[in-house]
Scaffold this active site. Structure first.
Site, PDB file in Angstrom:
ATOM      1  CG  ASP A  30      -1.718   0.743   1.172  1.00 17.51           C
ATOM      2  OD1 ASP A  30      -1.930   2.384   1.004  1.00 17.51           O
ATOM      3  OD2 ASP A  30      -3.245   0.496   1.281  1.00 17.51           O
ATOM      4  CB  ILE A  31       1.082   4.325  -2.015  1.00 18.07           C
ATOM      5  CG1 ILE A  31      -0.289   4.607  -2.224  1.00 18.07           C
ATOM      6  CG2 ILE A  31       1.745   3.283  -3.591  1.00 18.07           C
ATOM      7  CD1 ILE A  31      -1.092   6.104  -3.551  1.00 18.07           C
ATOM      8  CG  ASN A  87     -12.962  -0.358   3.827  1.00 18.89           C
ATOM      9  OD1 ASN A  87     -12.931  -0.598   4.940  1.00 18.89           O
ATOM     10  ND2 ASN A  87     -11.496   0.385   3.736  1.00 18.89           N
ATOM     11  CB  VAL A  96      -9.687   2.097  -5.197  1.00 19.61           C
ATOM     12  CG1 VAL A  96      -9.703   1.405  -6.933  1.00 19.61           C
ATOM     13  CG2 VAL A  96      -8.633   3.279  -4.946  1.00 19.61           C
ATOM     14  CG  HIS A 100      -8.958  -2.546  -2.621  1.00 17.65           C
ATOM     15  ND1 HIS A 100      -9.955  -1.793  -3.246  1.00 17.65           N
ATOM     16  CD2 HIS A 100      -8.734  -1.583  -1.375  1.00 17.65           C
ATOM     17  CE1 HIS A 100     -10.438  -0.701  -2.167  1.00 17.65           C
ATOM     18  NE2 HIS A 100      -9.230  -0.641  -1.354  1.00 17.65           N
ATOM     19  CG  HIS A 102      -7.012  -2.145   3.349  1.00 17.19           C
ATOM     20  ND1 HIS A 102      -5.775  -1.538   3.001  1.00 17.19           N
ATOM     21  CD2 HIS A 102      -8.355  -2.497   2.897  1.00 17.19           C
ATOM     22  CE1 HIS A 102      -7.252  -0.845   2.109  1.00 17.19           C
ATOM     23  NE2 HIS A 102      -8.060  -1.433   1.745  1.00 17.19           N
TER      24      HIS A 102
END
Length: 114
Positions: A30-31, A87, A96, A100, A102
């Site tokens: 993750d950025i 989420n 987004v 996805h 996390h």
């Protein structure tokens, strides 16, 4: 899908720090990490939200959790513990619209999360 940042990562149009990839999923750092280890696991197939998962996607979703377990073991956080978070939609914190997961670990995580 043309504007989906995760689809662009899957297509190789955007560079990311990939830590795992196979024919179904890709995982990358993750950025904006929220923990010492914070990776994202995404399906290569574009699925906007959890609500959009179809019956045909069940094997893919199970595979994502297998990948999460593999990465946690490979990164040395499996035994201490980790969290997998998804989420869904605006009120759920999704920003987004490509599902996805996390994978968070490397520190004691609090509950409730937020």
């Amino acid at each position: 899908m043309e504007e989906c940042i995760f689809c662009k990562i899957v297509a190789g149009e955007i560079n990311s720090d990939i830590i795992y990839e196979d024919d179904k999923v890709i995982a990358f750092k993750d950025i904006n990490p929220e923990a010492p280890l914070h990776n994202l696991i995404i399906p290569k197939k574009h699925i906007p939200t959890l609500v959009d998962i179809k019956e045909d996607d069940k094997e893919l979703i199970g595979h994502i959790y297998w990948v999460a377990s593999k990465i946690a073991k490979d990164e040395g956080i499996a035994e201490d513990g980790f969290r997998v978070v998804t989420n869904c939609n605006k009120a759920g914190g999704q920003t987004v619209y490509h599902i996805h997961y996390h994978l968070l670990g490397g520190r004691n995580l609090q509950w409730p999360p937020g």
